[in-house]
Design an enzyme around this catalytic site. Structure first.
Site, PDB file in Angstrom:
ATOM      1  N   CYS A   1       4.757  -2.226   9.078  1.00  0.00           N
ATOM      2  CA  CYS A   1       4.907  -3.338   8.134  1.00  0.00           C
ATOM      3  C   CYS A   1       3.678  -3.579   7.271  1.00  0.00           C
ATOM      4  O   CYS A   1       3.717  -4.381   6.339  1.00  0.00           O
ATOM      5  CB  CYS A   1       5.255  -4.614   8.880  1.00  0.00           C
ATOM      6  SG  CYS A   1       3.960  -5.204  10.004  1.00  0.00           S
ATOM      7  N   GLY A   2       2.561  -2.906   7.570  1.00  0.00           N
ATOM      8  CA  GLY A   2       1.367  -3.108   6.764  1.00  0.00           C
ATOM      9  C   GLY A   2       0.903  -4.553   6.790  1.00  0.00           C
ATOM     10  O   GLY A   2       0.883  -5.200   7.840  1.00  0.00           O
ATOM     11  N   TRP A   3       0.558  -5.053   5.624  1.00  0.00           N
ATOM     12  CA  TRP A   3       0.094  -6.438   5.506  1.00  0.00           C
ATOM     13  C   TRP A   3       1.248  -7.405   5.271  1.00  0.00           C
ATOM     14  O   TRP A   3       1.046  -8.529   4.801  1.00  0.00           O
ATOM     15  CB  TRP A   3      -0.929  -6.550   4.384  1.00  0.00           C
ATOM     16  CG  TRP A   3      -2.237  -5.882   4.700  1.00  0.00           C
ATOM     17  CD1 TRP A   3      -3.272  -6.392   5.434  1.00  0.00           C
ATOM     18  CD2 TRP A   3      -2.659  -4.586   4.292  1.00  0.00           C
ATOM     19  NE1 TRP A   3      -4.302  -5.497   5.517  1.00  0.00           N
ATOM     20  CE2 TRP A   3      -3.972  -4.372   4.820  1.00  0.00           C
ATOM     21  CE3 TRP A   3      -2.083  -3.569   3.525  1.00  0.00           C
ATOM     22  CZ2 TRP A   3      -4.686  -3.200   4.608  1.00  0.00           C
ATOM     23  CZ3 TRP A   3      -2.799  -2.397   3.319  1.00  0.00           C
ATOM     24  CH2 TRP A   3      -4.081  -2.223   3.861  1.00  0.00           C
ATOM     25  N   GLY A   4       2.474  -6.983   5.581  1.00  0.00           N
ATOM     26  CA  GLY A   4       3.625  -7.875   5.538  1.00  0.00           C
ATOM     27  C   GLY A   4       4.295  -8.006   4.193  1.00  0.00           C
ATOM     28  O   GLY A   4       5.045  -8.951   3.971  1.00  0.00           O
TER      29      GLY A   4
ATOM     30  N   CYS B   1      -5.400  12.103  -5.369  1.00  0.00           N
ATOM     31  CA  CYS B   1      -3.980  11.906  -5.066  1.00  0.00           C
ATOM     32  C   CYS B   1      -3.175  11.637  -6.340  1.00  0.00           C
ATOM     33  O   CYS B   1      -2.046  12.111  -6.479  1.00  0.00           O
ATOM     34  CB  CYS B   1      -3.806  10.760  -4.078  1.00  0.00           C
ATOM     35  SG  CYS B   1      -4.348  11.170  -2.405  1.00  0.00           S
TER      36      CYS B   1
ATOM     37  N   LEU C   1      14.244  -5.006  10.978  1.00  0.00           N
ATOM     38  CA  LEU C   1      13.058  -4.423  11.595  1.00  0.00           C
ATOM     39  C   LEU C   1      12.280  -3.657  10.535  1.00  0.00           C
ATOM     40  O   LEU C   1      12.844  -2.825   9.821  1.00  0.00           O
ATOM     41  CB  LEU C   1      13.466  -3.468  12.724  1.00  0.00           C
ATOM     42  CG  LEU C   1      12.347  -2.627  13.354  1.00  0.00           C
ATOM     43  CD1 LEU C   1      11.325  -3.521  14.058  1.00  0.00           C
ATOM     44  CD2 LEU C   1      12.925  -1.594  14.327  1.00  0.00           C
TER      45      LEU C   1
ATOM     46  N   TYR D   1       0.857  -1.182   0.000  1.00  0.00           N
ATOM     47  CA  TYR D   1       0.000   0.000   0.000  1.00  0.00           C
ATOM     48  C   TYR D   1       0.894   1.233   0.000  1.00  0.00           C
ATOM     49  O   TYR D   1       0.775   2.116   0.850  1.00  0.00           O
ATOM     50  CB  TYR D   1      -0.925  -0.037   1.211  1.00  0.00           C
ATOM     51  CG  TYR D   1      -2.089   0.934   1.174  1.00  0.00           C
ATOM     52  CD1 TYR D   1      -2.557   1.464  -0.010  1.00  0.00           C
ATOM     53  CD2 TYR D   1      -2.717   1.313   2.355  1.00  0.00           C
ATOM     54  CE1 TYR D   1      -3.623   2.339  -0.046  1.00  0.00           C
ATOM     55  CE2 TYR D   1      -3.799   2.189   2.343  1.00  0.00           C
ATOM     56  CZ  TYR D   1      -4.239   2.707   1.144  1.00  0.00           C
ATOM     57  OH  TYR D   1      -5.302   3.581   1.134  1.00  0.00           O
TER      58      TYR D   1
ATOM     59  N   ILE E   1       9.331  -1.088  10.319  1.00  0.00           N
ATOM     60  CA  ILE E   1       8.480  -0.172  11.087  1.00  0.00           C
ATOM     61  C   ILE E   1       7.295   0.250  10.216  1.00  0.00           C
ATOM     62  O   ILE E   1       7.466   0.949   9.220  1.00  0.00           O
ATOM     63  CB  ILE E   1       9.268   1.069  11.532  1.00  0.00           C
ATOM     64  CG1 ILE E   1      10.474   0.671  12.368  1.00  0.00           C
ATOM     65  CG2 ILE E   1       8.367   2.023  12.313  1.00  0.00           C
ATOM     66  CD1 ILE E   1      11.353   1.842  12.787  1.00  0.00           C
TER      67      ILE E   1
END
Length: 383
Positions: free
Chosen positions: A177-180, A355, A173, A138, A175
């Protein structure tokens, strides 16, 4: 991609407010009740006064309420921004209110950190799974050699991995991470161990499912509560939620978690100026308490903690990314329509299209910035 077709008679109130709006639109390439795809078709007599009193908030809400339509909102937004209506579209009271709030209050404090997760990211995985590509990224794709959204997102993930110089066995790490998406890609293709954190329960649940066969740990956690040390740190599309009052804490936290010769990659939307502001409609309906950093914000607040190694801008790539999301959204809306309402559909269409127009006009940027704590050797960033 579907367009907004007429559903009722065009309203042409001959009022002072309408005259002012016409003058603002003059020579912008956007007409009232015209036939071009970017033209506004007005269906409510109070639209013009609402627009003048409420600015961009009124424009967005009026669209959600069905007061106006436009076949190509992205082209409308692009032309209006090119015409210089970006600042004039925000009323003085809107700007003053946000500056007062941002000045006296920490809108992105620990206590408020989970608001955007609950308001936007937790809206529904079913919707985002249909809007995004299979990586579930995303954030902006990298279209340098890509011809599809999926290729662009895979290229973005791989570009980040190469910039971080990942090696098997490294501890990484993520930071925000959203849906991975990054965690899955880095663990699967580069053999690293990833800890991802998010403030969205829906994201955390799906990310764990997607990464269940990989050395990936997903935690529901605010970045200010981090512990441990990592060889590499990445943050993709999360810094927009940090807030200017928290930038020093953010970079200090990253530096504390990073090993001495580690690398940190920051992927964020950027503002062309350093004024602390937010679009009222986006702030209310899409990303509550969000604020975009400027180049100065990033450079100034990171310099006491990290060494800036590389800075890349591929902001124009967000335009095709957003348009691809909009096409997916329109194509698959009927599959999830029963779970939402028409106002939500219009909200998402407006958000994605506006956007896209903003990035097309270069009103917004997309930066990938690489930092280190200390590098005894030269850093060469891939492109």
């Amino acid at each position: 991609m579907t367009s907004d077709t007429s559903i009722g008679p065009i309203v042409l109130p001959d009022t002072r407010a309408r005259h002012i709006v016409e003058q603002l639109l003059k020579n912008s390439g956007v007409a009232l009740n015209g036939n071009a795809p970017q033209d506004l078709r007005v269906y409510h007599p109070d639209f013009f006064s609402r627009l003048l009193h409420q600015g961009t908030l009124g424009l967005g809400e009026a669209y959600m309420d069905g007061w106006w339509k436009c076949d190509r909102i992205d082209e409308m937004a692009y032309r209006l921004l090119q015409h210089g209506l970006g600042e004039r579209a925000h009323t003085p009271s809107e700007r003053l209110m946000y500056r007062l709030q941002a000045g006296f209050f920490n809108l992105q404090s620990r206590a408020r950190a989970y608001i955007v997760g609950e308001a936007h990211y937790d809206l529904g995985n079913d919707l985002f799974e249909r809007m995004l590509d299979p990586t579930m990224c995303y954030s902006c794709g990298y279209w340098k050699e890509a011809s599809t959204l999926h290729e662009a997102q895979q290229a973005k993930l791989e570009l980040a991995c190469r910039k971080l110089q990942l090696e098997p066995g490294m501890r990484v790490l993520d930071i925000g991470c959203g849906w991975g998406s990054f965690a899955e890609h880095a663990a699967r293709h580069h053999g690293v161990e990833v800890t991802g954190i998010t403030i969205s329960r829906e994201q955390a649940e799906l990310a764990r499912q997607r990464c269940q066969d990989l050395p990936v740990t997903i935690e529901l956690k605010d970045y200010r509560d981090l512990e441990g040390r990592y060889d590499r740190i990445v943050s993709i599309g999360m810094f927009e939620h940090v807030g200017h009052r928290n930038y020093p804490t953010y970079f200090e936290t990253v530096a504390q978690q990073l090993v001495p010769e580690g690398l940190f990659l920051l992927h964020t939307i950027g503002s062309n100026n350093s004024e602390i502001s937010a679009d009222p409609w986006i702030n209310k309906y899409i990303f509550p308490n969000g604020v975009l950093p400027s180049a100065m914000h990033i450079a100034r607040t990171s310099e006491d903690h990290l060494l800036l190694e590389d800075w890349q801008n591929f902001g124009p790539d967000y335009d095709p990314t957003l348009m691809a999301w909009l096409e997916n959204f329109d194509t698959h809306w009927n599959e999830v329509a029963a779970n939402y309402n028409e106002r939500t559909r219009r909200m998402f269409r407006y958000y994605l299209a506006v956007c896209a127009g903003a990035f097309r006009a270069r009103h917004l940027q997309l930066w990938q910035v690489v930092f280190s704590r200390y590098r005894p050797r030269r850093y060469d960033a891939p492109r």
